[in-house]
Design a protein around this motif. Structure first.
Motif, short mmCIF file in Angstrom:
data_model
loop_
_atom_site.label_atom_id
_atom_site.label_comp_id
_atom_site.label_asym_id
_atom_site.label_seq_id
_atom_site.Cartn_x
_atom_site.Cartn_y
_atom_site.Cartn_z
N LEU A 1 17.44 10.47 -2.53
CA LEU A 1 17.20 9.29 -2.85
C LEU A 1 17.86 8.05 -3.44
N THR A 2 18.34 8.47 -4.49
CA THR A 2 19.43 7.49 -4.93
C THR A 2 20.44 6.78 -4.07
N MET A 3 20.86 7.81 -3.29
CA MET A 3 21.99 7.54 -2.22
C MET A 3 21.45 6.38 -1.27
N VAL A 4 20.23 6.62 -0.77
CA VAL A 4 19.62 5.85 0.53
C VAL A 4 19.35 4.42 -0.25
N GLY A 5 19.04 4.39 -1.67
CA GLY A 5 18.63 2.98 -2.43
C GLY A 5 19.92 2.39 -2.47
N GLU A 6 21.46 2.96 -2.57
CA GLU A 6 22.49 2.36 -2.60
C GLU A 6 23.07 1.94 -1.14
N LEU A 7 22.57 3.01 -0.23
CA LEU A 7 23.52 2.63 1.11
C LEU A 7 22.60 1.60 1.65
N PHE A 8 21.43 1.33 1.48
CA PHE A 8 20.54 0.43 2.29
C PHE A 8 20.46 -0.91 1.23
N THR A 9 21.07 -1.89 1.54
CA THR A 9 21.33 -3.08 0.51
C THR A 9 20.07 -3.83 0.43
N THR A 10 19.21 -4.01 1.44
CA THR A 10 18.09 -5.17 1.43
C THR A 10 16.88 -4.20 1.31
N GLU A 11 15.85 -4.89 0.65
CA GLU A 11 14.51 -4.15 0.36
C GLU A 11 13.92 -3.70 1.49
N SER B 1 26.05 18.50 6.34
CA SER B 1 26.13 17.58 5.23
C SER B 1 27.14 17.23 4.38
N ILE B 2 27.77 18.18 3.82
CA ILE B 2 29.03 18.18 3.35
C ILE B 2 30.11 17.23 3.93
N TYR B 3 30.39 17.73 5.19
CA TYR B 3 31.45 16.99 6.18
C TYR B 3 31.07 15.69 6.20
N LEU B 4 29.84 15.06 6.40
CA LEU B 4 29.39 13.85 6.58
C LEU B 4 29.41 13.08 5.25
N ILE B 5 29.23 13.62 4.19
CA ILE B 5 29.38 13.08 2.79
C ILE B 5 30.76 12.81 2.48
N VAL B 6 31.48 13.77 2.72
CA VAL B 6 33.07 13.60 2.36
C VAL B 6 33.66 12.57 3.26
N LYS B 7 33.38 12.39 4.53
CA LYS B 7 33.90 11.59 5.56
C LYS B 7 33.43 10.13 5.32
N HIS B 8 31.98 10.01 5.29
CA HIS B 8 31.27 8.57 5.24
C HIS B 8 30.88 7.98 4.02
N TYR B 9 30.60 8.95 2.86
CA TYR B 9 29.88 8.09 1.92
C TYR B 9 31.13 7.73 0.74
N LYS B 10 31.08 6.07 0.62
CA LYS B 10 31.86 5.81 -0.28
C LYS B 10 31.28 4.91 -1.46
N TYR C 1 22.54 10.93 7.02
CA TYR C 1 22.88 12.36 7.05
C TYR C 1 21.88 13.13 5.84
N PRO C 2 21.68 12.57 4.52
CA PRO C 2 20.89 13.35 3.83
C PRO C 2 19.63 13.88 4.38
N ILE C 3 18.99 13.48 5.32
CA ILE C 3 17.87 13.89 5.70
C ILE C 3 17.91 15.33 6.49
N LEU C 4 19.50 15.64 6.92
CA LEU C 4 19.43 16.74 7.62
C LEU C 4 18.85 17.96 6.94
N PHE C 5 19.22 18.18 5.37
CA PHE C 5 18.47 19.08 4.73
C PHE C 5 17.12 19.65 4.59
N TYR C 6 16.20 18.55 5.15
CA TYR C 6 14.94 18.92 4.75
C TYR C 6 14.30 19.62 6.00
N PHE C 7 14.94 19.89 6.98
CA PHE C 7 14.32 20.58 8.05
C PHE C 7 14.26 22.06 7.69
#
Length: 475
Positions: free
Chosen positions: A107-117, A165-174, A6-12
């Motif tokens: 970018l930091t969130m992507v690094g934490e959401l995806f656990t393997t290299e 983006s705010i909705y998806l972050i609030v609902k899904h990002y832990k 969901y963070p990538i929605l902003f870049y359009f």
């Protein structure tokens, strides 16, 4: 899963503004202030990136990115309501503060959401892919909005993206955040802001005027030096420094930031001077000149995706080296441009640079995650995002100086005053012989710019040999 992206929605939406500038200036007037529509955003986002990166480490990614998005949306709505160029510039600065928080934290969130290299590489590839797609879709969509509705709506269109983006972050990002007493380094943040705004201001302004030793420039240099000097003194004593100076002792991280500085300087050189070459030498209109940049965005996207699939087969170091070799090759092709070159030369050069950047950028983010202290990941990525923006300001200033040194004296010899680089020389009363002379002079200046980018590309290639490999990290 989709929610991880969901963070990538902003870049359009970040590419919309460029196509609206003519309409904005026609409506609000103030053509002499046009560059500050970009510069105010650039200044604010550069400073915000590093400060929000630190705040994300202190208070968590979720809270700070939502704060940043809200600031961005507020700035966007104010920009859409602006009634003068001065108002728009102020509101663009507010928008830039929000935007500066979004990139490093995402970018930091992507690094934490995806656990393997390998998964992280694919996540970073998605971000680079969206950047590339936005480079093609953004100007077209922005132009459509301006033509069919109004330039005001290129700012209002950000609102649904931001709310989604705010909705998806609030609902899904832990996130797991350790609750401890935290002290914000307000003094350090203030000193850094004043010092860097002064430095960036003088770089951006002089990239257009070349008045590097004017009295105003010298005053700004002095202000920057004093405030940044005091900032360093404060940070060495702060309990929770806004920028831990220990980051600069991390040689591996500094290699990555130096690579970012070199490569992104090349990108700004391509973005600015290919349109100038296309209009002034090849005789293209503005739309056709913009299309010459399309290959870079497309191939950047393609190789960003490819980089994600190469993880596990090749080391980060090897992939980055492949990218820097492509950069060297691409800049060599652009450095050979002349008044007799064809569209194909430009397409090939920009395509190779796009391919190289597609390999490099996702891998740099993965490399930062490997070498940074996990408790300082946010500020480490924030520092890299700041370097990204800073490199564009420095690159634009340096290339502007090179271009002016190569062309200004020759063009002044014609005695026609200031010459517009839009290719419409016949309308300016120039003879065929003078037009040929102008095209040769401008092509020569652009060639010198790309010789300078070649130096950056070679520096990037050398730096790529110092990137940490997987085996070294384990050791």
């Amino acid at each position: 899963m989709f929610y991880k992206n969901y963070p990538i929605l902003f870049y359009f939406q970040v590419k919309f503004v460029s196509t609206a500038i003519p309409s904005i200036t026609a409506d609000l007037l103030g053509v002499d202030l046009i560059s500050w529509i970009y510069s105010a955003y650039l200044l604010a986002s550069a400073i915000a990136a590093i400060i929000f990166g630190k705040l994300a480490d202190l208070f968590g990614r979720k809270r700070m990115i939502i704060t940043g998005i809200i600031i961005f949306l507020l700035g966007s709505m104010l920009c859409g309501l602006a009634q003068s160029m001065e108002q728009l510039i102020v509101f663009r600065a507010i928008q830039g503060i929000g935007a500066g928080s979004i990139l490093p934290i995402t970018l930091t969130m992507v690094g934490e959401l995806f656990t393997t290299e390998k998964a992280r590489a694919k996540g970073q590839s998605y971000l680079s892919m969206v950047w590339g797609v936005s480079g093609v879709v953004g100007p077209l969509f922005g132009g459509f909005i301006v033509d069919q509705v109004s330039w005001h709506f290129i700012f209002f269109i950000n609102v649904p993206f931001g709310l989604a983006s705010i909705y998806l972050i609030v609902k899904h990002y832990k996130e797991q955040l350790e609750v401890v007493k935290r002290k914000i380094d307000y003094l350090g943040a203030g000193l850094f802001t004043v010092g860097m705004v002064s430095l960036l201001y003088v770089i951006i302004e002089n990239s257009k005027t070349q008045a590097w030793l004017s009295s105003q420039s010298l005053i700004m240099y002095a202000v920057a030096a004093v405030f940044l000097g005091v900032f360093i003194w404060v940070e060495l004593r702060a309990e929770e420094p806004i920028i831990p100076l220990t980051l600069f002792k991390n040689g591996r991280l500094m290699v990555i930031n130096s690579l970012t500085l070199s490569t992104m300087s090349i990108v700004i050189g391509v973005t600015v001077y290919i349109p100038i070459y296309a209009q002034s030498v090849l005789g293209k209109n503005a739309t056709q000149a913009g299309l010459l940049l399309t290959p870079m965005s497309i191939f950047w996207t393609m190789n960003s995706i490819a980089a994600g699939y190469l993880i596990g087969r090749l080391t980060n170091k090897r992939i980055i080296q492949m990218g820097t070799i492509l950069l060297v090759t691409g800049t060599i092709m652009l450095a050979r441009l002349s008044s007799g070159s064809s569209d194909l030369s430009v397409y090939l050069g920009s395509s190779l640079i796009g391919l190289g950047m597609g390999f490099i950028m996702p891998m740099l983010m993965i490399s930062i995650q490997k070498v940074a202290n996990p408790k300082q990941l946010g500020i480490s990525i924030g520092l890299n995002s700041f370097t990204n923006t800073f490199s564009q300001a420095v690159g634009a200033a340096l290339f502007g100086m090179v271009f002016n040194l190569a062309t200004s004296e020759k063009m002044a010899s014609l005695g026609k005053g200031e010459i517009q680089l839009n290719g419409e020389f016949a309308k300016g009363g120039f003879s065929l012989e003078e037009i040929s002379f102008l095209k040769g002079t401008i092509a020569n200046g652009v060639s010198y710019v790309y010789i300078t980018t070649l130096v950056f590309a070679i520096c990037a290639l050398i730096l790529s040999f110092f990137i940490v490999t997987k085996s070294k990290e384990k050791a």
